[in-house]
Design an enzyme around this catalytic site. Sequence first.
Site, mmCIF file in Angstrom:
data_model
loop_
_atom_site.group_PDB
_atom_site.id
_atom_site.type_symbol
_atom_site.label_atom_id
_atom_site.label_comp_id
_atom_site.label_asym_id
_atom_site.label_seq_id
_atom_site.Cartn_x
_atom_site.Cartn_y
_atom_site.Cartn_z
ATOM 1 N N CYS A 66 -37.267 -6.134 80.969
ATOM 2 C CA CYS A 66 -36.919 -5.886 82.368
ATOM 3 C C CYS A 66 -35.561 -5.181 82.438
ATOM 4 O O CYS A 66 -34.663 -5.448 81.638
ATOM 5 C CB CYS A 66 -36.825 -7.211 83.124
ATOM 6 S SG CYS A 66 -38.377 -8.098 83.234
ATOM 7 N N CYS A 125 -32.150 -7.068 82.296
ATOM 8 C CA CYS A 125 -31.893 -7.845 81.075
ATOM 9 C C CYS A 125 -31.954 -6.985 79.812
ATOM 10 O O CYS A 125 -32.068 -7.517 78.716
ATOM 11 C CB CYS A 125 -32.891 -8.988 80.958
ATOM 12 S SG CYS A 125 -32.842 -10.109 82.351
ATOM 13 N N CYS A 165 -36.231 -17.570 85.320
ATOM 14 C CA CYS A 165 -36.783 -16.286 85.771
ATOM 15 C C CYS A 165 -37.932 -15.852 84.860
ATOM 16 O O CYS A 165 -39.004 -15.456 85.334
ATOM 17 C CB CYS A 165 -35.663 -15.248 85.795
ATOM 18 S SG CYS A 165 -36.163 -13.668 86.503
ATOM 19 N N CYS A 166 -37.719 -15.948 83.532
ATOM 20 C CA CYS A 166 -38.793 -15.588 82.597
ATOM 21 C C CYS A 166 -39.998 -16.506 82.764
ATOM 22 O O CYS A 166 -41.140 -16.068 82.646
ATOM 23 C CB CYS A 166 -38.299 -15.664 81.153
ATOM 24 S SG CYS A 166 -37.450 -14.189 80.574
ATOM 25 N N CYS A 173 -38.026 -14.259 75.446
ATOM 26 C CA CYS A 173 -38.370 -14.571 76.834
ATOM 27 C C CYS A 173 -39.090 -15.900 76.952
ATOM 28 O O CYS A 173 -39.254 -16.430 78.039
ATOM 29 C CB CYS A 173 -39.210 -13.457 77.441
ATOM 30 S SG CYS A 173 -40.694 -13.114 76.498
HETATM 31 FE FE1 SF4 Z 1 -36.314 -12.236 84.683
HETATM 32 FE FE2 SF4 Z 1 -34.899 -10.923 82.849
HETATM 33 FE FE3 SF4 Z 1 -36.910 -12.542 82.108
HETATM 34 FE FE4 SF4 Z 1 -37.382 -10.210 83.334
HETATM 35 S S1 SF4 Z 1 -36.482 -10.515 81.284
HETATM 36 S S2 SF4 Z 1 -38.375 -12.132 83.787
HETATM 37 S S3 SF4 Z 1 -35.663 -10.107 84.814
HETATM 38 S S4 SF4 Z 1 -34.950 -13.113 83.086
#
Ligand code: SF4
Length: 234
Positions: A203, A206, A120-121, A229
């Site tokens: 985010c 998280c 996701c990151c 991240c």
């Molecule tokens: Fe995704 Fe969490 Fe990374 Fe944001 S901090 S990009 S929601 S994994």
Amino acid sequence: MLTYHTWDEEKPSFSSDNETKGALDVLAWAYDHYQDDIVYACSFGIEGIVLIDLIAKVKPDAEIVFLDTGLHFRETYETIEKVKKKYPSLRIIMKQPNLSLDEQAKQFGDELWKHNPNKCCELRKIVPLREVLTGVSAWISGLRREQSSTRRHVEYLNKDEKFRSIKICPLIHWTWKDVWNYVHKHELPYNELHDKGYPSIGCEPCTSPVYDLENLRSGRWAGHEKIECGLHES
Ligand code: SF4
């Protein structure tokens, strides 16, 4: 010009023995040296607020990029609006990922941050930052040595292998107390979540409130073996 490819040439050195612990001198050098060939990737956390105020003193029309994952807190977007109002000449760019949240869910499953936060990151932060840094020689980051064990060896100027760029970190010597003293002294706007137990704000899915003030990033990715991240790992 000092670039990723000319890193081995002589680099400037800076003293930390002054009011901003070297930060203003580093920024003045960076904007003089790189002109428009540098961006600040800002998360609009409290260190970001300090850096924006310092940057505005040396480069009032600097380019500031926010990696807008689409998953930030409402309070973070409100903070950005307050900053825009206070520093109207700064160029604040909201950089979005290539995939919308719906497209990401279709390709990788719902709530990817729960089962694969690294992916996701990568999709929502690393790839967009790489796109931003393509074509510029340097970027600025608000890393402080005190923040975590992975940041203890950060220098003012760093060769960033991951993004093949020069990463400039003016706040390396600042403590948490220094940051807040500066914000209060200059009455800067900041994210109200900082007053509600969130020292480090990313985010929304998280980021949790923190009860361990010895570890200010412990509220990030709670429950996962993840403390960064990926933007600051080689
Ligand atoms: Fe995704 Fe969490 Fe990374 Fe944001 S901090 S990009 S929601 S994994």
